[in-house]
Design a protein around this motif. Structure first.
Motif, PDB file in Angstrom:
ATOM      1  N   THR A 120       0.838  -1.222   0.000  1.00 30.83           N
ATOM      2  CA  THR A 120       0.000   0.000   0.000  1.00 30.83           C
ATOM      3  C   THR A 120       0.863   1.257   0.000  1.00 30.83           C
ATOM      4  O   THR A 120       0.439   2.291  -0.488  1.00 30.83           O
ATOM      5  CB  THR A 120      -0.912   0.020   1.245  1.00 30.83           C
ATOM      6  OG1 THR A 120      -0.111  -0.252   2.390  1.00 30.83           O
ATOM      7  CG2 THR A 120      -2.017  -1.020   1.137  1.00 30.83           C
ATOM      8  N   GLU A 121       2.090   1.108   0.547  1.00 32.07           N
ATOM      9  CA  GLU A 121       2.969   2.274   0.634  1.00 32.07           C
ATOM     10  C   GLU A 121       3.409   2.774  -0.734  1.00 32.07           C
ATOM     11  O   GLU A 121       3.894   3.896  -0.863  1.00 32.07           O
ATOM     12  CB  GLU A 121       4.187   1.964   1.531  1.00 32.07           C
ATOM     13  CG  GLU A 121       5.133   0.854   1.037  1.00 32.07           C
ATOM     14  CD  GLU A 121       4.647  -0.572   1.314  1.00 32.07           C
ATOM     15  OE1 GLU A 121       3.551  -0.729   1.880  1.00 32.07           O
ATOM     16  OE2 GLU A 121       5.360  -1.529   0.962  1.00 32.07           O
ATOM     17  N   THR A 122       3.242   1.941  -1.765  1.00 35.69           N
ATOM     18  CA  THR A 122       3.575   2.411  -3.115  1.00 35.69           C
ATOM     19  C   THR A 122       2.306   2.488  -3.979  1.00 35.69           C
ATOM     20  O   THR A 122       2.389   2.782  -5.168  1.00 35.69           O
ATOM     21  CB  THR A 122       4.596   1.482  -3.810  1.00 35.69           C
ATOM     22  OG1 THR A 122       4.041   0.168  -3.869  1.00 35.69           O
ATOM     23  CG2 THR A 122       5.914   1.428  -3.080  1.00 35.69           C
TER      24      THR A 122
ATOM     25  N   GLU B 167      -1.883   4.200  -0.447  1.00 35.18           N
ATOM     26  CA  GLU B 167      -1.465   5.046   0.677  1.00 35.18           C
ATOM     27  C   GLU B 167      -0.405   6.056   0.251  1.00 35.18           C
ATOM     28  O   GLU B 167      -0.313   7.139   0.828  1.00 35.18           O
ATOM     29  CB  GLU B 167      -0.992   4.179   1.858  1.00 35.18           C
ATOM     30  CG  GLU B 167      -2.164   3.417   2.479  1.00 35.18           C
ATOM     31  CD  GLU B 167      -1.798   2.538   3.664  1.00 35.18           C
ATOM     32  OE1 GLU B 167      -0.713   2.719   4.242  1.00 35.18           O
ATOM     33  OE2 GLU B 167      -2.609   1.645   4.004  1.00 35.18           O
ATOM     34  N   GLU B 168       0.356   5.707  -0.768  1.00 33.50           N
ATOM     35  CA  GLU B 168       1.323   6.694  -1.286  1.00 33.50           C
ATOM     36  C   GLU B 168       0.575   7.854  -1.937  1.00 33.50           C
ATOM     37  O   GLU B 168       0.980   9.010  -1.851  1.00 33.50           O
ATOM     38  CB  GLU B 168       2.265   6.051  -2.318  1.00 33.50           C
ATOM     39  CG  GLU B 168       3.332   7.018  -2.798  1.00 33.50           C
ATOM     40  CD  GLU B 168       4.254   6.406  -3.849  1.00 33.50           C
ATOM     41  OE1 GLU B 168       3.751   5.871  -4.847  1.00 33.50           O
ATOM     42  OE2 GLU B 168       5.474   6.480  -3.658  1.00 33.50           O
TER      43      GLU B 168
ATOM     44  N   GLU C  42      -0.979  11.683   3.027  1.00 33.11           N
ATOM     45  CA  GLU C  42       0.451  11.326   2.958  1.00 33.11           C
ATOM     46  C   GLU C  42       1.240  12.560   2.504  1.00 33.11           C
ATOM     47  O   GLU C  42       2.248  12.928   3.103  1.00 33.11           O
ATOM     48  CB  GLU C  42       0.654  10.144   2.002  1.00 33.11           C
ATOM     49  CG  GLU C  42       2.101   9.832   1.604  1.00 33.11           C
ATOM     50  CD  GLU C  42       2.984   9.389   2.761  1.00 33.11           C
ATOM     51  OE1 GLU C  42       2.459   8.927   3.789  1.00 33.11           O
ATOM     52  OE2 GLU C  42       4.221   9.553   2.636  1.00 33.11           O
TER      53      GLU C  42
ATOM     54  N   GLU D 212      -4.854   4.814   6.874  1.00 32.20           N
ATOM     55  CA  GLU D 212      -4.361   3.426   6.831  1.00 32.20           C
ATOM     56  C   GLU D 212      -5.352   2.544   6.068  1.00 32.20           C
ATOM     57  O   GLU D 212      -6.098   1.742   6.654  1.00 32.20           O
ATOM     58  CB  GLU D 212      -4.133   2.904   8.250  1.00 32.20           C
ATOM     59  CG  GLU D 212      -2.889   3.511   8.881  1.00 32.20           C
ATOM     60  CD  GLU D 212      -2.523   2.808  10.165  1.00 32.20           C
ATOM     61  OE1 GLU D 212      -1.639   1.927  10.134  1.00 32.20           O
ATOM     62  OE2 GLU D 212      -3.131   3.114  11.195  1.00 32.20           O
TER      63      GLU D 212
ATOM     64  N   SER E 153       9.863  -2.619  -1.794  1.00 32.58           N
ATOM     65  CA  SER E 153       9.617  -1.214  -1.444  1.00 32.58           C
ATOM     66  C   SER E 153      10.491  -0.805  -0.263  1.00 32.58           C
ATOM     67  O   SER E 153      11.077  -1.648   0.419  1.00 32.58           O
ATOM     68  CB  SER E 153       8.141  -1.025  -1.074  1.00 32.58           C
ATOM     69  OG  SER E 153       7.864  -1.694   0.142  1.00 32.58           O
TER      70      SER E 153
ATOM     71  N   PHE F  88       9.481   0.287   2.492  1.00 34.12           N
ATOM     72  CA  PHE F  88       8.891  -0.295   3.705  1.00 34.12           C
ATOM     73  C   PHE F  88       9.431  -1.712   3.927  1.00 34.12           C
ATOM     74  O   PHE F  88       9.806  -2.083   5.038  1.00 34.12           O
ATOM     75  CB  PHE F  88       7.352  -0.310   3.583  1.00 34.12           C
ATOM     76  CG  PHE F  88       6.681  -1.090   4.674  1.00 34.12           C
ATOM     77  CD1 PHE F  88       6.439  -0.512   5.904  1.00 34.12           C
ATOM     78  CD2 PHE F  88       6.308  -2.416   4.474  1.00 34.12           C
ATOM     79  CE1 PHE F  88       5.844  -1.243   6.924  1.00 34.12           C
ATOM     80  CE2 PHE F  88       5.711  -3.152   5.487  1.00 34.12           C
ATOM     81  CZ  PHE F  88       5.475  -2.559   6.719  1.00 34.12           C
TER      82      PHE F  88
END
Ligand SMILES: Cc1cc2nc3c(=O)[nH]c(=O)nc-3n(C[C@H](O)[C@H](O)[C@H](O)COP(=O)(O)OP(=O)(O)OC[C@H]3O[C@@H](n4cnc5c(N)ncnc54)[C@H](O)[C@@H]3O)c2cc1C
Ligand code: SF4
Length: 447
Positions: free
Chosen positions: A97-99, A102-103, A108, A116, A318, A320
């Motif tokens: 999700t961080e890429t 959520e990115e 953010e 989240e 990633s 993360f």
């Protein structure tokens, strides 16, 4: 059980107590309680033209499902998610999700702390699945039948959507169990408590899908027979081969591929019986490399090093995932490529050469160094194996156009084995779903 510790040389099991192992392999992202979920969902601005939706490969209406959680209707939220992504429960656990969503989240950009989305998606889908409900029903039977080959995320998603439209589906898989890499590949701390198998059982509640395991295309099954017996065929066989290192000594004892190690780990009923080296070296830079390294460390390996041939910023894993690895004590060495595996029978050391990039080409500098290793995992990418010869390839994958149409009429493909798209669970789900829609409109005479 050997009386081993992390310092015991060689490859051995039982380096850590059962209690420590169970703590080490606990859920990476523990589930939200209902109140926490409502508060976390309330952080969403419910943006118009929400960038998080665009960043999601399955186009889930994220602000809508967050609003549904916030207003105390998580089962409605789950239906919003699952109508786009039937494996929304697994994706909530494994999506980077961080890429992705959520990115892209405006929170953010503004505060460095996105909503989240992944954990909230898990809260909603877990709530619905815990209640044992399947929120979709089948349309009236169309009398058409489709063969889906490969019961990984792409095949499961395709089969479910076809069954929903009223087609009869037979889902074939070479292995003894359905689920694909959800069952055999995803890191154990991302999918705990047999979730992959539970999700498959839940998905099959739609009805109209028969699962046939131990059926390998190219052995028990032939494409000609499938074409004759079914109205359409979907191929989602993933990438089951592994690349070789092309370094001298690769055949030494203790050298193996990371995906097999992870599959053994995922299927082990007792992690204290699983052997791991004291000095583990993992070669590669993607999720598989990180997962093999982190899980070796969690099993009790003393020294674990990932060696990647390019710069760390070019790793497929990633930031993360890289931080997760280093937080567990894994060392990452970038800009080094393997040249030889040394040892007397079994691996004892791996030799690397530093690299540099000149005019876009990676080159060895000539300077070498060695790392002690009693176990070495290759994680330098998977390759297509078992694709029918009749299908055209695009590079090293099955060539597809549009929603997964192959070069042969009546045959579709999707997921990792097909050209285009990232090799991610969520992308495989999206491709399986879209191919199912295209198969449906083709069979019903629309195209
Ligand atoms: C170690 C590892 C960790 C990963 N971690 C993540 C992660 O954290 N997050 C993420 O998003 N992605 C992750 N991925 C990628 C993700 O798992 C894949 O992109 C996804 O599983 C692809 O789905 P698929 O359906 O195309 O193929 P697969 O999941 O590979 O499923 C293919 C299925 O086809 C079957 N099959 C193969 N050949 C044949 C044949 N000839 N006949 C019949 N059946 C056959 C296989 O048994 C398998 O069940 C990871 C991959 C690996 C290897
Ligand atoms: S981008 Fe973030 S704040 Fe905006 S709708 Fe999506 S989750 Fe909510």
């Amino acid at each position: 059980m050997p009386d081993a510790t992390p310092l015991t040389p060689g490859i051995t099991s039982g380096r850590l107590s059962a209690e420590t192992l169970s703590q080490n392999f606990d859920d990476l992202h523990p589930a939200y309680a209902p109140h926490e979920a409502a508060v976390a969902a309330d952080r969403c601005y419910f943006c118009h033209d929400a960038p998080c939706i665009t960043a999601c490969p399955t186009d889930i209406d994220i602000p809508l499902f967050l609003r549904q959680i916030q207003t105390g209707t998580p089962e409605a939220a789950a239906k919003t998610i699952l109508s786009q992504n039937i494996l929304g429960g697994m994706c909530a656990r494994v999506c980077p999700t961080e890429t992705l969503c959520e990115e892209a989240c405006v929170r953010e950009a503004a505060e460095g702390k996105p909503v989240e989305i992944g954990r909230l998606q898990r809260f909603a889908t877990d709530t619905l699945m815990r209640a044992g409900k399947h929120p979709f029903t089948r349309a009236k039977s169309t009398g058409k039948s489709v063969a889906v080959v490969g019961a990984g995320p792409s095949g499961l998603s395709c089969a479910h959507r076809l069954a929903m439209h009223g087609h009869d589906v037979v889902l074939f898989d070479a292995r003894a169990k359905a689920g694909g890499l959800n069952e055999f590949g995803i890191a154990a701390y991302k999918s705990t408590d047999g979730f992959a198998a539970q999700e498959v059982d839940w998905l099959l509640k739609i009805g109209g899908i028969t699962v046939e395991t131990g059926q390998r295309l190219g052995q028990e099954l032939s494409l000609d027979e499938l074409q004759n017996e079914y109205d359409a065929v979907f191929i989602g066989i993933g990438l089951s081969g592994v690349n070789s290192l092309r370094a001298a000594g690769e055949e030494r004892e203790g050298v193996s591929d990371a995906v097999s190690f992870i599959a053994d780990l995922r299927q082990a009923s007792d992690l204290s019986g699983l052997p791991v080296g004291r000095d583990v070296v993992v070669i590669g830079g993607g999720m598989t490399a990180v997962d093999a390294a982190v899980q070796s460390k969690l099993l009790g390996a003393q020294n674990v090093t990932i060696v990647y041939r390019r710069g760390q910023d070019q790793m497929g894993a990633s930031r993360f995932e890289q931080d997760l690895a280093t937080s567990k004590g894994v060392r990452i060495v970038a800009n080094a490529q393997p040249v030889a595996i040394h040892g007397n029978g079994a691996v004892a050391e791996a030799e690397f050469e530093y690299t540099t990039t000149k005019d876009g080409t990676l080159k060895g500098t000539g300077e070498t160094f060695r790392i002690k290793a009693d176990q070495l995992f290759k994680a330098i990418g998977q390759t297509l194996e078992g694709a029918p010869e009749a299908l055209k390839l695009d590079g090293r994958k099955i060539a597809v156009t549009g929603a997964g149409r192959t070069s042969v009429k009546g045959i579709w493909a999707g997921g990792d084995c097909a050209s285009g798209g990232d090799d991610l669970t969520v992308t495989a789900v999206a491709e399986g779903r879209d191919a199912a829609e295209d198969i449906h409109s083709t069979l019903m005479g629309g195209k």
